[in-house]
Design an enzyme around this catalytic site. Structure first.
Site, short mmCIF file in Angstrom:
data_model
loop_
_atom_site.label_atom_id
_atom_site.label_comp_id
_atom_site.label_asym_id
_atom_site.label_seq_id
_atom_site.Cartn_x
_atom_site.Cartn_y
_atom_site.Cartn_z
N TYR A 186 46.12 51.95 22.23
CA TYR A 186 45.79 53.50 22.50
C TYR A 186 44.34 53.57 22.80
O TYR A 186 43.48 53.52 22.06
CB TYR A 186 46.27 54.08 21.18
CG TYR A 186 46.29 55.70 21.48
CD1 TYR A 186 46.94 56.59 22.25
CD2 TYR A 186 45.16 56.49 20.80
CE1 TYR A 186 46.75 57.65 22.39
CE2 TYR A 186 44.95 57.66 21.10
CZ TYR A 186 45.85 58.53 21.85
OH TYR A 186 45.65 59.95 22.13
N ASP A 281 37.06 49.13 22.46
CA ASP A 281 37.47 50.45 22.15
C ASP A 281 37.15 50.30 20.59
O ASP A 281 37.98 49.84 19.87
CB ASP A 281 38.72 50.74 22.60
CG ASP A 281 39.05 52.31 22.04
OD1 ASP A 281 38.43 52.71 21.14
OD2 ASP A 281 40.09 52.82 22.54
N LYS A 309 36.03 58.96 16.03
CA LYS A 309 36.43 59.26 14.51
C LYS A 309 35.44 59.02 13.49
O LYS A 309 34.44 60.00 13.20
CB LYS A 309 37.10 58.16 14.20
CG LYS A 309 38.77 58.34 14.90
CD LYS A 309 39.79 57.39 14.30
CE LYS A 309 40.96 57.46 15.11
NZ LYS A 309 41.73 58.61 14.97
#
Length: 482
Positions: A186, A281, A309
């Protein structure tokens, strides 16, 4: 071992995949129907205000839910208060928070030290100026010092935006257009990345409303299949080459399909051989894998790093692109530049509020050794779950990558989707297993445990031994109802 104590031991991936296969090869093991009825009755009796707000939301919000991580079975819970390891809903029910907003709050929710610094900043200059602020520099310096593959940093609005910018930058720098992602990963919801999302080899299955041209240069390859990646790189070389390979360094979906210990090093070698950029990522792994991220843990230097995040400690506008200086100089901002650049922007990007929150959150993470302590809490939780699962004779699989704990009870994310024929055959089975995962998540919530979709758990600095022991008792109460 690389300089990160946030992950005590990398799991035996071969053994894990054998456990995954065993789980999906047998009938799913849901809660007993009488137990599930009690769970649903609990929501009706104790969560009436949440239910009312959920119904109200449906009139003005599509489906009544804004957040993809919001657990909405049998209906979304409305949260009123957070603090450390706990959430409290609008009906006064308290939960152990293993969602931690989807991972960003490594210190625990609403850390008071960070809150105080943000409040002071808001009183001084407000949340946004559109001009340079000292905290932009402080945050960038901290990240560059901590992460070995980051010489320079450009803040973005979110992980999704950072991925978009990193891919644009890779294409601008290399002059190539094709991008290979590890299937099932993702990387946000931009048009080009809604491809092979969550389940490997599913291509455009989720690309509703996205023109085919947007994903025409996106390819996917199964995790751990280095031979297949090499074949794609060889084929692409005949057609102009590959700009980048993008990977979640723990494996797709935060390690739901974990990679082998040397997978990232092998990717690095392939990228060097084919003059392709390697993009990590690290939206989840930075800084849960330690201050140096997964790149420090594995000792593998990517060309570009995507952050999100944890970067701003749970405060908004959390995203950044980091990387080697010569590549990053193609992201020069400001008015009047004539240099060849990959254009990115955002009015609220690098605002003082977010940068101050990120600076003080990361300082506190560093000072308290939060990643290592959260990792030890993850170890303790996983070990306890394994013991309960074995004692009760259940087929479930628990494992952890530091503070990221996976608890597979239905195996819906582990089904074999290696080709479209298998995917078509598994459609009904996937629906059935997905519903069981929803039921398990609801049962956890009814027992005071908030997880990510009933299958993933994020531990934090706030998860003391007492919190973990309490949580294990609650998980056991749920498993006894299977």
């Amino acid at each position: 071992m690389p300089a990160s104590s946030a992950i005590s031991q990398w799991p035996d991936t071969d053994a894990l995949y054998r456990c995954f296969d065993a789980l999906v090869q047998q009938p799913v093991r849901p809660l007993r129907r009488d137990a599930m009825e009690k769970v649903l009755n609990h929501f009706e009796r104790h969560c009436a205000t949440s239910k009312r707000l959920a119904e109200q939301a449906k009139h003005v919000i599509p489906g009544g839910v804004q957040h993809n991580l919001a657990f909405n079975y049998p209906f979304p819970l409305a949260i009123k208060q957070t603090g450390g390891a706990y959430l409290t809903d609008v009906d006064g029910n308290r939960y152990i928070d293993f969602l931690q907003a989807g991972g960003p709050t490594l210190l625990g929710s609403n850390h008071p030290g960070v809150l105080a610094k943000v409040e002071a900043l808001l009183h001084e200059c407000g949340p946004v100026t559109g001009l340079l602020h000292e905290y932009e520099i402080k945050l960038a310096e901290l990240v560059c010092d901590a992460m070995p593959g980051v010489d320079m940093l450009r803040m973005m609005g979110s992980g999704t935006e950072a991925v978009m910018g990193a891919i644009r930058l890779a294409r601008a720098y290399t002059g190539k257009k094709r991008v290979i992602k590890i299937g099932g990963g993702y990387h946000g919801w931009s048009d080009q990345m809604v491809y092979g999302m969550r389940l490997p080899n599913t291509g455009r299955m989720e690309a509703i409303g996205i023109p085919r041209g947007a994903t025409a240069n996106t390819q996917e390859s199964l995790p751990n299949d280095l031979a297949a990646i090499r074949r794609k790189l060889q084929w692409n070389r005949l057609r102009g080459g590959t700009a980048a390979i993008i990977v979640e360094p723990f494996g797709p979906e935060s390690g739901t399909r974990p990679v082998t210990r040397d997978f990232n090093a092998q990717l690095r070698r392939l990228c060097d051989e084919f003059a392709t950029l390697l993009i990590f990522d690290e939206v989840v792994t930075g800084f849960r894998a330690g201050m140096g991220g997964a790149q420090a843990y594995f000792g593998v230097m990517p060309d570009l790093t995507v952050l999100g995040k944890c970067l701003t400690g749970g405060y908004p506008m959390a995203g950044a692109i980091g990387g080697k200086r010569d590549i990053m100089m193609m992201l020069v901002g400001g008015i009047g530049t004539t240099a060849k650049r990959a254009f990115v922007g955002g009015t609220l990007t690098a605002n003082p509020l977010s940068c101050a929150a990120g600076y003080y959150a990361l300082q506190e993470i560093q000072r308290t050794d939060a990643a290592a302590k959260a990792g030890r809490a993850g170890d303790r939780l996983r070990q306890g779950l394994e013991q309960i699962i074995e004692r009760l004779g259940l087929p479930y699989v628990a494992y952890n990558l530091g503070s990221i704990v996976h608890l597979q009870t239905s195996g819906v994310m582990l089904l074999d989707t290696s080709n479209l024929l298998k995917l078509a055959r598994l459609k009904n089975e996937a629906k059935r297993r997905k519903h069981v995962m929803e039921e398990m998540g609801a049962a956890y919530a009814a027992h005071g445990l908030i997880t990510l979709a009933g299958s993933r758990i994020y531990t934090s600095l706030a998860d003391t031994d007492e919190v973990i022991d309490d949580a294990l008792n609650r998980f056991e109460d749920v498993f006894k109802q299977v």
